[in-house]
Design a protein around this motif. Structure first.
Motif, PDB file in Angstrom:
ATOM      1  N   GLY A 287       0.795  -1.232   0.000  1.00 18.56           N
ATOM      2  CA  GLY A 287       0.000   0.000   0.000  1.00 18.56           C
ATOM      3  C   GLY A 287       0.818   1.268   0.000  1.00 18.56           C
ATOM      4  N   GLY A 288       2.018   1.209  -0.525  1.00 21.09           N
ATOM      5  CA  GLY A 288       2.878   2.394  -0.559  1.00 21.09           C
ATOM      6  C   GLY A 288       2.334   3.499  -1.440  1.00 21.09           C
ATOM      7  N   MET A 289       1.731   3.142  -2.577  1.00 21.19           N
ATOM      8  CA  MET A 289       1.183   4.151  -3.481  1.00 21.19           C
ATOM      9  C   MET A 289       0.043   4.920  -2.811  1.00 21.19           C
ATOM     10  N   GLU A 290      -0.743   4.225  -2.031  1.00 25.50           N
ATOM     11  CA  GLU A 290      -1.834   4.872  -1.295  1.00 25.50           C
ATOM     12  C   GLU A 290      -1.278   5.911  -0.316  1.00 25.50           C
ATOM     13  N   ASP A 291      -0.201   5.550   0.361  1.00 27.50           N
ATOM     14  CA  ASP A 291       0.398   6.488   1.324  1.00 27.50           C
ATOM     15  C   ASP A 291       1.026   7.686   0.633  1.00 27.50           C
ATOM     16  N   LEU A 292       1.599   7.465  -0.558  1.00 25.93           N
ATOM     17  CA  LEU A 292       2.150   8.597  -1.313  1.00 25.93           C
ATOM     18  C   LEU A 292       1.047   9.600  -1.640  1.00 25.93           C
ATOM     19  N   GLN A 293      -0.084   9.086  -2.048  1.00 25.39           N
ATOM     20  CA  GLN A 293      -1.200   9.960  -2.395  1.00 25.39           C
ATOM     21  C   GLN A 293      -1.757  10.679  -1.173  1.00 25.39           C
ATOM     22  N   ASP A 294      -1.738  10.002  -0.014  1.00 24.76           N
ATOM     23  CA  ASP A 294      -2.237  10.600   1.229  1.00 24.76           C
ATOM     24  C   ASP A 294      -1.175  11.422   1.947  1.00 24.76           C
ATOM     25  N   ARG A 295       0.078  11.345   1.465  1.00 24.43           N
ATOM     26  CA  ARG A 295       1.221  12.051   2.061  1.00 24.43           C
ATOM     27  C   ARG A 295       1.338  11.720   3.548  1.00 24.43           C
ATOM     28  N   VAL A 296       1.388  10.428   3.821  1.00 21.63           N
ATOM     29  CA  VAL A 296       1.487   9.949   5.195  1.00 21.63           C
ATOM     30  C   VAL A 296       2.563   8.871   5.287  1.00 21.63           C
ATOM     31  N   LEU A 297       3.224   8.807   6.454  1.00 26.70           N
ATOM     32  CA  LEU A 297       4.220   7.766   6.709  1.00 26.70           C
ATOM     33  C   LEU A 297       3.611   6.733   7.642  1.00 26.70           C
ATOM     34  N   ARG A 298       3.460   5.510   7.124  1.00 22.05           N
ATOM     35  CA  ARG A 298       2.969   4.411   7.940  1.00 22.05           C
ATOM     36  C   ARG A 298       4.024   3.311   7.976  1.00 22.05           C
ATOM     37  N   LEU A 299       4.230   2.754   9.161  1.00 21.54           N
ATOM     38  CA  LEU A 299       5.160   1.649   9.299  1.00 21.54           C
ATOM     39  C   LEU A 299       4.534   0.346   8.814  1.00 21.54           C
ATOM     40  N   ILE A 300       5.391  -0.565   8.378  1.00 18.05           N
ATOM     41  CA  ILE A 300       4.956  -1.910   8.018  1.00 18.05           C
ATOM     42  C   ILE A 300       5.089  -2.767   9.272  1.00 18.05           C
ATOM     43  N   GLY A 301       4.001  -3.363   9.731  1.00 18.03           N
ATOM     44  CA  GLY A 301       4.042  -4.170  10.933  1.00 18.03           C
ATOM     45  C   GLY A 301       3.748  -3.357  12.178  1.00 18.03           C
ATOM     46  N   ASP A 302       3.936  -3.974  13.336  1.00 21.65           N
ATOM     47  CA  ASP A 302       3.666  -3.322  14.612  1.00 21.65           C
ATOM     48  C   ASP A 302       4.731  -2.277  14.903  1.00 21.65           C
ATOM     49  N   PRO A 303       4.363  -1.001  15.081  1.00 23.71           N
ATOM     50  CA  PRO A 303       5.369   0.058  15.262  1.00 23.71           C
ATOM     51  C   PRO A 303       6.324  -0.198  16.422  1.00 23.71           C
ATOM     52  N   ALA A 304       5.816  -0.587  17.582  1.00 26.30           N
ATOM     53  CA  ALA A 304       6.692  -0.801  18.734  1.00 26.30           C
ATOM     54  C   ALA A 304       7.723  -1.888  18.435  1.00 26.30           C
ATOM     55  N   THR A 305       7.291  -2.957  17.792  1.00 21.46           N
ATOM     56  CA  THR A 305       8.218  -4.038  17.442  1.00 21.46           C
ATOM     57  C   THR A 305       9.265  -3.554  16.455  1.00 21.46           C
ATOM     58  N   ARG A 306       8.850  -2.795  15.460  1.00 14.98           N
ATOM     59  CA  ARG A 306       9.795  -2.323  14.445  1.00 14.98           C
ATOM     60  C   ARG A 306      10.801  -1.342  15.029  1.00 14.98           C
ATOM     61  N   TYR A 307      10.374  -0.509  15.986  1.00 17.01           N
ATOM     62  CA  TYR A 307      11.308   0.430  16.620  1.00 17.01           C
ATOM     63  C   TYR A 307      12.293  -0.302  17.536  1.00 17.01           C
ATOM     64  N   ARG A 308      11.822  -1.362  18.175  1.00 18.92           N
ATOM     65  CA  ARG A 308      12.749  -2.138  19.011  1.00 18.92           C
ATOM     66  C   ARG A 308      13.773  -2.856  18.153  1.00 18.92           C
ATOM     67  N   GLU A 309      13.359  -3.301  16.974  1.00 18.71           N
ATOM     68  CA  GLU A 309      14.304  -3.924  16.049  1.00 18.71           C
ATOM     69  C   GLU A 309      15.409  -2.949  15.667  1.00 18.71           C
ATOM     70  N   ASP A 310      15.017  -1.698  15.423  1.00 22.91           N
ATOM     71  CA  ASP A 310      15.975  -0.649  15.028  1.00 22.91           C
ATOM     72  C   ASP A 310      15.442   0.707  15.474  1.00 22.91           C
ATOM     73  N   PRO A 311      15.915   1.225  16.634  1.00 25.91           N
ATOM     74  CA  PRO A 311      15.409   2.503  17.153  1.00 25.91           C
ATOM     75  C   PRO A 311      15.604   3.687  16.217  1.00 25.91           C
ATOM     76  N   VAL A 312      16.580   3.594  15.302  1.00 21.68           N
ATOM     77  CA  VAL A 312      16.835   4.705  14.383  1.00 21.68           C
ATOM     78  C   VAL A 312      15.633   4.954  13.473  1.00 21.68           C
ATOM     79  N   ARG A 313      14.741   3.995  13.368  1.00 19.67           N
ATOM     80  CA  ARG A 313      13.540   4.194  12.554  1.00 19.67           C
ATOM     81  C   ARG A 313      12.702   5.360  13.071  1.00 19.67           C
TER      82      ARG A 313
END
Length: 451
Positions: free
Chosen positions: A161-187
């Motif tokens: 759904g990246g094209m949808e987000d480009l049109q909406d001009r929004v940044l959405r993470l793939i997967g659970d945000p807390a999990t993805r940030y723990r994987e790499d806090p620089v995100r």
């Protein structure tokens, strides 16, 4: 969007006539890599930020390729290739000054897969498990960064759904945000930086964990945070990035001294920082050179200034107070962001020269004008001119002084500051050549004997 849907890739192919990407805007080196991999029987796609920026009408500087070829297989195809990285094994194909980064599709599980993955406390410290393009899409950070350009038919492949987000001009993470940030806090920092760069907003679900997980940034290598700081502040959108860091509550985790100083409500300091960042953005847009040293000197000025003034009021020598303040702030900051020594030396010189602008004495003025960091320190004084009318007047005086001939300026300057001790004897002794010692006269014969 249903969070579960983010873990279920659904391919959406956007044909050439429905998107704006043209090969003429893609690096020739990247195209050579893509075609060579395809000719050798591998799947290869342009991926990530380059695809995102091309779809937005931008002109990316870096082009990354994703493929099902392993790093070793890529190296066999390109003599101009070198393998790098331990955390993420990558192939760099070098064409002159341009490097095309080629990454193998990453898998979501290490079961019965080639490669290795190592996770500590939820943080991925090594990730070299290969997978399919669908898995690779799910492993990427933001949906707008998970689109693939296929040079074989000029289509864009969108799995999340990246094209949808480009049109909406929004940044959405793939997967659970807390999990993805723990994987790499620089995100978390990347979210703020991309939102500033693209003029997007961050999805509330993606920004919600910032307050709780922001402290995880202290576990990130300081050298890596230095690189992230350069991307944030020295790529033309520094002022927006600064505001986004504040808005997200992340500034205190990256520049704690800056956050503390601003929390004291100093409007002049905020003006100095914002003007410094705006000037840097303008220089970058005009193709002029910029240095991280000046930028970091601007960001950390408030804490250095306040510490120096505090120690001076406690009876410390002014020069020593400024030196100690600079060393203290730099040492603390380098624990978070590893600013190289070649930059911290320049920062400390810019700071230490600020009180010397107040010393309007003949020798001191000419020494300061001849100092190799005078221009940087003078530009810094200009930023400070909003602090008070006195500093503004001081900057005007030094600007005028630089326009005067040497002799005219010398004649207009006192040997000593008018408010100081006008003991000219010592000054004259310094300027006078050393005296020759008088020879002792030998005693005459008449005076040499006993009486």
């Amino acid at each position: 969007m249903n969070p579960k849907a983010r873990n279920q890739p659904a391919l959406h192919i956007i044909p050439r006539e429905q998107h704006t990407i043209s090969r003429k805007n893609i690096s020739k080196a990247a195209l050579r890599v893509l075609y060579r991999l395809n000719e050798a029987g591998y799947n290869a796609y342009l991926v990530g930020g380059a695809v995102r920026d091309l779809l937005l009408g931008g002109h990316p500087k870096d082009f990354d390729v994703a493929t099902n070829a392993t790093p070793d297989e890529v190296k066999k195809l390109f003599r101009n290739c070198r393998l790098i990285g331990r955390r993420f094994r990558l192939a760099h194909v070098v064409y002159g000054n341009e490097i095309i980064e080629v990454a193998t599709f990453r898998g979501t599980s290490d079961e019965q897969r080639e490669g290795d993955r190592h996770i500590v406390d939820g943080r991925i410290v090594r990730d070299n498990v290969w997978g399919t393009i669908e898995e690779d899409a799910l492993r990427r950070d933001f949906r707008v960064n998970a689109m693939y350009y296929d040079v074989s038919d000029f289509s864009v492949r969108d799995y999340v759904g990246g094209m949808e987000d480009l049109q909406d001009r929004v940044l959405r993470l793939i997967g659970d945000p807390a999990t993805r940030y723990r994987e790499d806090p620089v995100r978390m920092l990347r979210a703020a930086r991309l939102a500033a760069k693209l003029d997007f907003h961050i999805d509330p679900e993606a920004s919600a964990p910032f307050a709780e997980l922001g402290p995880l940034l202290s576990s990130v290598a300081a050298a890596r945070l230095f690189d992230e700081s350069l991307k944030m502040f020295l790529t033309g959108h520094g002022l927006k990035s600064f505001h986004m860091l504040e808005e997200c509550g992340l500034l205190k985790f990256l520049f704690p001294a800056t956050a503390r100083a601003l929390k004291r409500g100093d409007r002049a300091l905020r003006s100095l920082i914002e003007q410094g960042l705006e000037n840097t953005d303008a220089r970058i847009s005009e193709g002029k050179s910029v240095t991280p040293a000046f930028l970091f000197a601007v960001l950390l000025w408030g804490e250095v200034r306040d510490l120096a003034h505090t120690w001076s009021t406690l009876g410390k020598d002014a020069t020593d107070a400024w030196s100690r303040a600079a060393a203290h702030v730099v040492a603390e900051q380098c624990q978070r962001v590893a600013i190289p020594r070649r930059f911290t030396i320049t920062m400390e010189e810019i700071w230490s020269l600020q009180p010397r602008f107040e010393q309007i004495q003949r020798k001191k003025v000419f020494r300061l004008l001849a100092h190799p960091r005078f221009r940087a320190a003078f530009d810094f004084l200009l930023l400070r001119s909003a602090e008070s009318p006195a500093i503004s007047e001081l900057w005007q005086w030094w600007r005028h002084a630089q326009q005067l001939p040497h002799d005219t300026l010398a004649a207009a300057l006192p040997l000593h500051h008018p408010g100081g001790d006008l003991d000219t004897t010592r000054e004259r002794e310094r300027e006078r050549a050393p005296r020759k010692r008088k020879r002792r006269r030998k005693p005459t014969a008449g005076k040499s004997g006993a009486s």
